[in-house]
Design a protein around this motif. Structure first.
Motif, short mmCIF file in Angstrom:
data_model
loop_
_atom_site.label_atom_id
_atom_site.label_comp_id
_atom_site.label_asym_id
_atom_site.label_seq_id
_atom_site.Cartn_x
_atom_site.Cartn_y
_atom_site.Cartn_z
N LEU A 1 0.81 -1.23 0.00
CA LEU A 1 0.00 0.00 0.00
C LEU A 1 0.85 1.28 0.00
CD1 LEU A 1 -3.12 -0.97 2.17
CD2 LEU A 1 -2.85 -0.98 -0.32
N PRO A 2 1.83 1.41 0.93
CA PRO A 2 2.70 2.59 0.81
C PRO A 2 3.46 2.58 -0.51
CG PRO A 2 3.07 1.47 2.90
CD PRO A 2 2.19 0.57 2.08
N GLY A 3 3.78 1.36 -1.02
CA GLY A 3 4.48 1.23 -2.30
C GLY A 3 3.72 1.90 -3.43
N ILE A 4 2.39 1.76 -3.43
CA ILE A 4 1.57 2.40 -4.45
C ILE A 4 1.76 3.92 -4.39
CG2 ILE A 4 -0.81 2.89 -5.18
CD1 ILE A 4 -1.53 0.03 -4.15
N GLY A 5 1.71 4.48 -3.16
CA GLY A 5 1.88 5.92 -2.98
C GLY A 5 3.25 6.39 -3.45
N VAL A 6 4.29 5.62 -3.07
CA VAL A 6 5.66 5.99 -3.45
C VAL A 6 5.81 5.94 -4.98
CG1 VAL A 6 8.11 5.33 -3.31
CG2 VAL A 6 6.67 5.23 -1.27
N GLY A 7 5.22 4.91 -5.60
CA GLY A 7 5.29 4.77 -7.06
C GLY A 7 4.65 5.95 -7.77
N LEU A 8 3.47 6.35 -7.30
CA LEU A 8 2.76 7.49 -7.91
C LEU A 8 3.57 8.78 -7.74
CD1 LEU A 8 -0.91 6.69 -6.79
CD2 LEU A 8 -0.05 6.70 -9.15
N LEU A 9 4.11 9.00 -6.53
CA LEU A 9 4.91 10.21 -6.27
C LEU A 9 6.21 10.19 -7.09
CD1 LEU A 9 4.60 10.75 -2.40
CD2 LEU A 9 3.66 12.18 -4.24
N LEU B 1 -0.39 6.57 -13.07
CA LEU B 1 -1.79 6.43 -12.66
C LEU B 1 -2.48 5.34 -13.47
CD1 LEU B 1 -3.82 7.77 -10.68
CD2 LEU B 1 -4.57 9.18 -12.60
N LYS B 2 -2.24 5.35 -14.79
CA LYS B 2 -2.83 4.32 -15.66
C LYS B 2 -2.33 2.93 -15.25
CE LYS B 2 -1.97 6.36 -19.69
NZ LYS B 2 -1.82 6.53 -21.15
N GLY B 3 -1.03 2.84 -14.94
CA GLY B 3 -0.45 1.57 -14.51
C GLY B 3 -1.10 1.06 -13.22
N PHE B 4 -1.28 1.98 -12.28
CA PHE B 4 -1.90 1.65 -11.00
C PHE B 4 -3.33 1.14 -11.21
CE2 PHE B 4 -4.87 3.75 -7.94
CZ PHE B 4 -4.77 2.81 -6.93
N LEU B 5 -4.10 1.86 -12.04
CA LEU B 5 -5.50 1.48 -12.25
C LEU B 5 -5.61 0.15 -13.00
CD1 LEU B 5 -7.03 4.97 -13.18
CD2 LEU B 5 -7.33 3.67 -11.06
N LEU B 6 -4.78 0.00 -14.05
CA LEU B 6 -4.82 -1.25 -14.81
C LEU B 6 -4.34 -2.42 -13.95
CD1 LEU B 6 -5.34 -2.46 -17.70
CD2 LEU B 6 -2.87 -2.34 -18.00
N GLY B 7 -3.25 -2.22 -13.22
CA GLY B 7 -2.69 -3.27 -12.37
C GLY B 7 -3.69 -3.72 -11.31
N GLY B 8 -4.24 -2.75 -10.57
CA GLY B 8 -5.21 -3.09 -9.53
C GLY B 8 -6.50 -3.63 -10.14
N GLY B 9 -6.97 -2.97 -11.20
CA GLY B 9 -8.27 -3.29 -11.80
C GLY B 9 -8.30 -4.67 -12.46
N LEU C 1 -0.29 -5.85 -5.01
CA LEU C 1 1.09 -5.91 -5.53
C LEU C 1 1.14 -5.43 -6.98
CD1 LEU C 1 4.06 -6.75 -5.62
CD2 LEU C 1 3.33 -9.10 -6.03
N LEU C 2 0.20 -5.90 -7.81
CA LEU C 2 0.23 -5.50 -9.22
C LEU C 2 -0.12 -4.01 -9.38
CD1 LEU C 2 0.95 -6.77 -11.90
CD2 LEU C 2 -1.47 -7.16 -12.33
N ALA C 3 -0.97 -3.50 -8.48
CA ALA C 3 -1.25 -2.06 -8.49
C ALA C 3 0.03 -1.27 -8.19
CB ALA C 3 -2.33 -1.74 -7.46
N MET C 4 0.84 -1.79 -7.25
CA MET C 4 2.11 -1.14 -6.92
C MET C 4 3.07 -1.20 -8.11
SD MET C 4 4.85 -2.21 -3.95
CE MET C 4 6.26 -2.94 -4.74
N ILE C 5 3.16 -2.38 -8.74
CA ILE C 5 4.03 -2.54 -9.91
C ILE C 5 3.62 -1.55 -11.00
CG2 ILE C 5 4.66 -4.13 -11.79
CD1 ILE C 5 4.42 -6.42 -9.66
N GLY C 6 2.30 -1.42 -11.22
CA GLY C 6 1.79 -0.48 -12.22
C GLY C 6 2.16 0.95 -11.91
N PHE D 1 4.73 1.99 -10.35
CA PHE D 1 6.16 2.21 -10.56
C PHE D 1 6.55 2.13 -12.04
CE2 PHE D 1 6.92 1.65 -6.03
CZ PHE D 1 8.01 2.48 -5.84
N LEU D 2 5.91 1.22 -12.79
CA LEU D 2 6.43 0.92 -14.14
C LEU D 2 5.48 1.31 -15.28
CD1 LEU D 2 7.98 -2.62 -13.50
CD2 LEU D 2 9.10 -0.40 -13.32
N GLY D 3 4.22 1.67 -14.98
CA GLY D 3 3.29 2.06 -16.04
C GLY D 3 2.48 0.90 -16.60
N TRP D 4 1.48 1.24 -17.44
CA TRP D 4 0.50 0.23 -17.85
C TRP D 4 1.05 -0.82 -18.80
CZ3 TRP D 4 -1.14 -0.39 -22.93
CH2 TRP D 4 -0.80 0.65 -23.81
N LYS D 5 1.99 -0.44 -19.68
CA LYS D 5 2.55 -1.43 -20.61
C LYS D 5 3.26 -2.54 -19.83
CE LYS D 5 3.61 1.86 -24.17
NZ LYS D 5 4.76 2.57 -24.72
N ALA D 6 4.00 -2.10 -18.81
CA ALA D 6 4.74 -3.07 -17.99
C ALA D 6 3.79 -3.97 -17.21
CB ALA D 6 5.68 -2.34 -17.03
#
Ligand SMILES: [Zn+2]
Length: 254
Positions: free
Chosen positions: A127-135, A149-157, A182-187, A189-194
């Motif tokens: 959860l903090p990872g998601i925040g750090v990734g967005l920042l 943001l797109k990575g976070f939404l796609l990863g979580g969604g 976890l996938l929301a956090m990865i998104g 940090f790395l974006g939706w393509k990743a």
């Protein structure tokens, strides 16, 4: 040359701290206090016996006092973290990108080992990872906040959808909520393509490993192996080879 050595030493020290997180987070203990103790004889571990990688070799994997075995997980995590630091430093040089991606990979290492040991992914990392990734997307030159943001939404969604669908179809939980976060956090940090690449790579390596485990151990399909380590591996491959893999795939389909 000097800086590369520093990146390896820095990585090993961080790895030593990751070991503390790996052992204490699942037990909800403080990661700051008290200092490390031998799990067998409870003797506090002296600073000179706590040097990453080197102490394990000097003590030949045994406690100085009771000769009880020290888990090989300690030097393994320290070694992998040191190697990650070195590879990221080679790629990004002394920069904020290096620090941010190293923190990201360090989080994945902790998540992977905890998921392998306990089949959980602690929210206190994802959860903090998601925040750090967005920042971080506001600082990283490779990347815009919108990508993150797109990575976070796609990863979580996407995983949330798969997990819900699976549960509805088979009336049991196939994928933990931890994987979704976890996938929301990865998104983030790395974006939706990743995210797409991570799901593909993670599922591919995960299925192959699952089949091997089933054949070797004779367990049936219900035997769930944790997905977190494979998502983490997929994310690391995406981080290093994502652009190349996507370019190769587009080239293949022309
Ligand atoms: Zn001991």
């Amino acid at each position: 040359m000097m800086l590369y050595t520093v990146s390896i030493i820095f990585g090993a020290i961080v790895g030593s701290f990751l070991n503390v997180c790996i052992f204490r987070l699942p037990k909800e203990e403080s990661i700051i206090w008290p200092g490390s103790h031998c799990p067998h004889c409870e003797n506090p571990i002296k600073f000179y016996d706590n040097i990453p990688l080197i102490s394990y070799l000097l003590l030949r994997g045994k406690c100085r006092y009771c000769r009880g075995a020290i888990s090989a997980q300690y030097p393994l995590v320290e070694g992998i973290t040191a190697l990650s630091s070195f590879i990221l430093f080679m790629r990004f040089g002394p920069s904020l990108s290096y620090l941010i991606y190293f923190a990201f990979v360090a989080a994945l290492i902790v998540i992977t080992v905890i998921d392998l040991n306990h089949q959980i992914i602690p929210d206190v990392i994802s959860l903090p990872g998601i925040g750090v990734g967005l920042l971080a997307s506001l600082i990283l030159p490779q990347f815009t906040f919108f990508d993150s943001l797109k990575g976070f939404l796609l990863g979580g969604g996407s995983l949330f959808l798969v997990a819900t669908l699976y549960q509805w179809l088979f009336r049991r939980e196939g994928m933990g909520g931890g994987d979704v976060k976890l996938l929301a956090m990865i998104g983030a940090f790395l974006g939706w393509k990743a995210v797409i690449l991570t799901i593909l790579l993670g599922s591919l390596v995960g299925s192959i490993t699952g089949i091997i485990v089933m054949v070797l151990k004779g367990k049936d399909f219900k035997y769930a192996i944790p997905f977190g380590p494979f998502l983490s591996l997929g994310a690391v491959i995406s981080l290093f080879y994502g652009e190349e893999l996507i370019r190769w795939y587009i080239h293949l389909n022309r």
